[in-house]
Design a protein around this motif. Sequence first.
Motif, mmCIF file in Angstrom:
data_model
loop_
_atom_site.group_PDB
_atom_site.id
_atom_site.type_symbol
_atom_site.label_atom_id
_atom_site.label_comp_id
_atom_site.label_asym_id
_atom_site.label_seq_id
_atom_site.Cartn_x
_atom_site.Cartn_y
_atom_site.Cartn_z
ATOM 1 N N THR A 40 0.849 -1.180 0.000
ATOM 2 C CA THR A 40 0.000 0.000 0.000
ATOM 3 C C THR A 40 0.885 1.231 0.000
ATOM 4 O O THR A 40 2.107 1.128 -0.190
ATOM 5 C CB THR A 40 -0.952 -0.054 1.225
ATOM 6 O OG1 THR A 40 -1.878 1.015 1.158
ATOM 7 C CG2 THR A 40 -0.183 -0.002 2.541
ATOM 8 N N CYS A 41 0.304 2.388 0.184
ATOM 9 C CA CYS A 41 1.074 3.623 0.249
ATOM 10 C C CYS A 41 0.186 4.710 0.840
ATOM 11 O O CYS A 41 -0.897 4.424 1.349
ATOM 12 C CB CYS A 41 1.614 3.998 -1.126
ATOM 13 S SG CYS A 41 0.330 4.426 -2.326
ATOM 14 N N ASN A 42 0.634 5.945 0.740
ATOM 15 C CA ASN A 42 -0.128 7.054 1.316
ATOM 16 C C ASN A 42 -0.965 7.814 0.302
ATOM 17 O O ASN A 42 -2.022 8.337 0.643
ATOM 18 C CB ASN A 42 0.817 8.052 1.986
ATOM 19 C CG ASN A 42 1.585 7.453 3.127
ATOM 20 O OD1 ASN A 42 1.089 6.597 3.839
ATOM 21 N ND2 ASN A 42 2.829 7.896 3.300
ATOM 22 N N HIS A 43 -0.500 7.886 -0.947
ATOM 23 C CA HIS A 43 -1.112 8.829 -1.888
ATOM 24 C C HIS A 43 -2.070 8.200 -2.904
ATOM 25 O O HIS A 43 -2.923 8.897 -3.447
ATOM 26 C CB HIS A 43 -0.014 9.564 -2.676
ATOM 27 C CG HIS A 43 0.460 8.791 -3.877
ATOM 28 N ND1 HIS A 43 1.402 7.785 -3.806
ATOM 29 C CD2 HIS A 43 0.073 8.848 -5.185
ATOM 30 C CE1 HIS A 43 1.592 7.274 -5.001
ATOM 31 N NE2 HIS A 43 0.807 7.890 -5.865
ATOM 32 N N VAL A 69 -1.198 -6.844 7.728
ATOM 33 C CA VAL A 69 0.057 -6.106 7.831
ATOM 34 C C VAL A 69 0.231 -5.316 6.545
ATOM 35 O O VAL A 69 0.183 -5.887 5.443
ATOM 36 C CB VAL A 69 1.266 -7.056 8.004
ATOM 37 C CG1 VAL A 69 2.541 -6.250 8.143
ATOM 38 C CG2 VAL A 69 1.060 -7.981 9.184
ATOM 39 N N ALA A 70 0.430 -4.009 6.672
ATOM 40 C CA ALA A 70 0.598 -3.143 5.504
ATOM 41 C C ALA A 70 2.071 -2.816 5.291
ATOM 42 O O ALA A 70 2.805 -2.577 6.263
ATOM 43 C CB ALA A 70 -0.194 -1.855 5.692
ATOM 44 N N ILE A 71 2.492 -2.810 4.033
ATOM 45 C CA ILE A 71 3.873 -2.461 3.693
ATOM 46 C C ILE A 71 3.850 -1.386 2.612
ATOM 47 O O ILE A 71 3.221 -1.553 1.572
ATOM 48 C CB ILE A 71 4.666 -3.683 3.185
ATOM 49 C CG1 ILE A 71 4.724 -4.773 4.266
ATOM 50 C CG2 ILE A 71 6.076 -3.266 2.762
ATOM 51 C CD1 ILE A 71 5.436 -6.043 3.822
ATOM 52 N N ASN A 72 4.561 -0.295 2.876
ATOM 53 C CA ASN A 72 4.733 0.760 1.881
ATOM 54 C C ASN A 72 6.140 0.640 1.310
ATOM 55 O O ASN A 72 7.122 0.838 2.025
ATOM 56 C CB ASN A 72 4.531 2.139 2.519
ATOM 57 C CG ASN A 72 4.784 3.282 1.536
ATOM 58 O OD1 ASN A 72 4.874 3.066 0.327
ATOM 59 N ND2 ASN A 72 4.908 4.480 2.047
ATOM 60 N N SER A 73 6.217 0.316 0.030
ATOM 61 C CA SER A 73 7.507 0.171 -0.657
ATOM 62 C C SER A 73 7.754 1.290 -1.659
ATOM 63 O O SER A 73 8.782 1.277 -2.352
ATOM 64 C CB SER A 73 7.557 -1.183 -1.385
ATOM 65 O OG SER A 73 7.415 -2.247 -0.481
ATOM 66 N N PRO A 85 7.849 9.811 7.319
ATOM 67 C CA PRO A 85 7.124 10.765 8.175
ATOM 68 C C PRO A 85 5.654 10.910 7.786
ATOM 69 O O PRO A 85 4.792 11.050 8.658
ATOM 70 C CB PRO A 85 7.897 12.081 7.975
ATOM 71 C CG PRO A 85 9.274 11.648 7.614
ATOM 72 C CD PRO A 85 9.097 10.411 6.776
ATOM 73 N N HIS A 86 5.365 10.852 6.497
ATOM 74 C CA HIS A 86 3.970 10.923 6.056
ATOM 75 C C HIS A 86 3.206 9.644 6.436
ATOM 76 O O HIS A 86 2.006 9.691 6.699
ATOM 77 C CB HIS A 86 3.889 11.161 4.544
ATOM 78 C CG HIS A 86 4.164 12.582 4.163
ATOM 79 N ND1 HIS A 86 5.427 13.044 3.884
ATOM 80 C CD2 HIS A 86 3.335 13.655 4.027
ATOM 81 C CE1 HIS A 86 5.383 14.330 3.579
ATOM 82 N NE2 HIS A 86 4.124 14.729 3.664
ATOM 83 N N ARG A 90 -0.103 9.651 8.689
ATOM 84 C CA ARG A 90 -1.329 9.019 8.185
ATOM 85 C C ARG A 90 -1.899 8.025 9.203
ATOM 86 O O ARG A 90 -3.109 7.961 9.414
ATOM 87 C CB ARG A 90 -1.047 8.321 6.854
ATOM 88 C CG ARG A 90 -2.300 7.858 6.140
ATOM 89 C CD ARG A 90 -2.051 7.672 4.653
ATOM 90 N NE ARG A 90 -3.329 7.537 3.978
ATOM 91 C CZ ARG A 90 -3.920 6.371 3.751
ATOM 92 N NH1 ARG A 90 -3.342 5.252 4.124
ATOM 93 N NH2 ARG A 90 -5.089 6.337 3.159
ATOM 94 N N MET A 91 -1.025 7.260 9.824
ATOM 95 C CA MET A 91 -1.497 6.321 10.842
ATOM 96 C C MET A 91 -2.055 7.055 12.056
ATOM 97 O O MET A 91 -3.032 6.620 12.664
ATOM 98 C CB MET A 91 -0.371 5.383 11.259
ATOM 99 C CG MET A 91 -0.128 4.263 10.273
ATOM 100 S SD MET A 91 -1.552 3.144 10.083
ATOM 101 C CE MET A 91 -1.332 2.089 11.503
ATOM 102 N N LYS A 92 -1.445 8.173 12.398
ATOM 103 C CA LYS A 92 -1.936 8.960 13.531
ATOM 104 C C LYS A 92 -3.336 9.479 13.242
ATOM 105 O O LYS A 92 -4.213 9.484 14.105
ATOM 106 C CB LYS A 92 -0.982 10.124 13.813
ATOM 107 C CG LYS A 92 -1.336 10.927 15.044
ATOM 108 C CD LYS A 92 -0.296 11.988 15.331
ATOM 109 C CE LYS A 92 -0.669 12.750 16.594
ATOM 110 N NZ LYS A 92 0.323 13.802 16.894
ATOM 111 N N THR A 93 -3.562 9.887 12.003
ATOM 112 C CA THR A 93 -4.871 10.420 11.603
ATOM 113 C C THR A 93 -5.919 9.325 11.514
ATOM 114 O O THR A 93 -7.042 9.473 12.016
ATOM 115 C CB THR A 93 -4.766 11.130 10.240
ATOM 116 O OG1 THR A 93 -3.861 12.228 10.366
ATOM 117 C CG2 THR A 93 -6.117 11.635 9.776
ATOM 118 N N HIS A 94 -5.576 8.202 10.875
ATOM 119 C CA HIS A 94 -6.576 7.185 10.553
ATOM 120 C C HIS A 94 -6.648 6.007 11.532
ATOM 121 O O HIS A 94 -7.651 5.286 11.529
ATOM 122 C CB HIS A 94 -6.344 6.655 9.133
ATOM 123 C CG HIS A 94 -6.540 7.693 8.073
ATOM 124 N ND1 HIS A 94 -7.788 8.108 7.662
ATOM 125 C CD2 HIS A 94 -5.650 8.430 7.359
ATOM 126 C CE1 HIS A 94 -7.656 9.038 6.727
ATOM 127 N NE2 HIS A 94 -6.368 9.247 6.525
#
Length: 193
Positions: A40-43, A69-73, A85-86, A90-94
């Motif tokens: 996954t990712c942020n954007h 389990v999510a992985i951002n590559s 940092p993003h 994002r985790m703090k928000t969601h």
Amino acid sequence: MSFTLALGATAPDFNLPATDGKDYSLASFQDSSFLVIFFTCNHCPYVTGSDENTRELALAYKDMGVEFVAINSNSANTYIEDSFPHMVARMKTHQFPWAYLHDESQTVAHTYGALRTPHFFVFNQDRHLVYTGRSIDTPRDHTQATAFDLDRALNDLTSGVPLIQATTNPIGCTIKWDGQDKHWMPADACDLV
């Protein structure tokens, strides 16, 4: 040899930092009967459009021994929004109900053969791959979904019945490989079905 892990393959191990300040490997999830590793990712609009569906599945199957389990590559050099940092913000928000791991070297994405964001890999207790592909058919807007492939697979697995369909094509943005055009994919990466 296929770019993406084949059904029956053993989950490759990893050791990655997460947004909660901990490092995680496969052993971190050894108590789970089934492990859903998803890239996954942020954007990506396919991720943000389906995150709530993924959250619902993670919560619905948690008591049945399924862990997500999510992985951002994705390379932050391609999209700064995908930086660590993003991820933390994002985790703090969601407050998603999964560990969110950072694969900065992109080694894990390559080892698993992640094609898109999101791309789901489901492993059984022995950590053999039993499902790979998409979660739903309309990840940009989960409210319009008519095919619920991951839910069906998890329902079959937790019920002890054979999967109707163990492979689907993930739908989403390509992994953002460092130093490559944002639409680039490895030459041997291709559709799964």
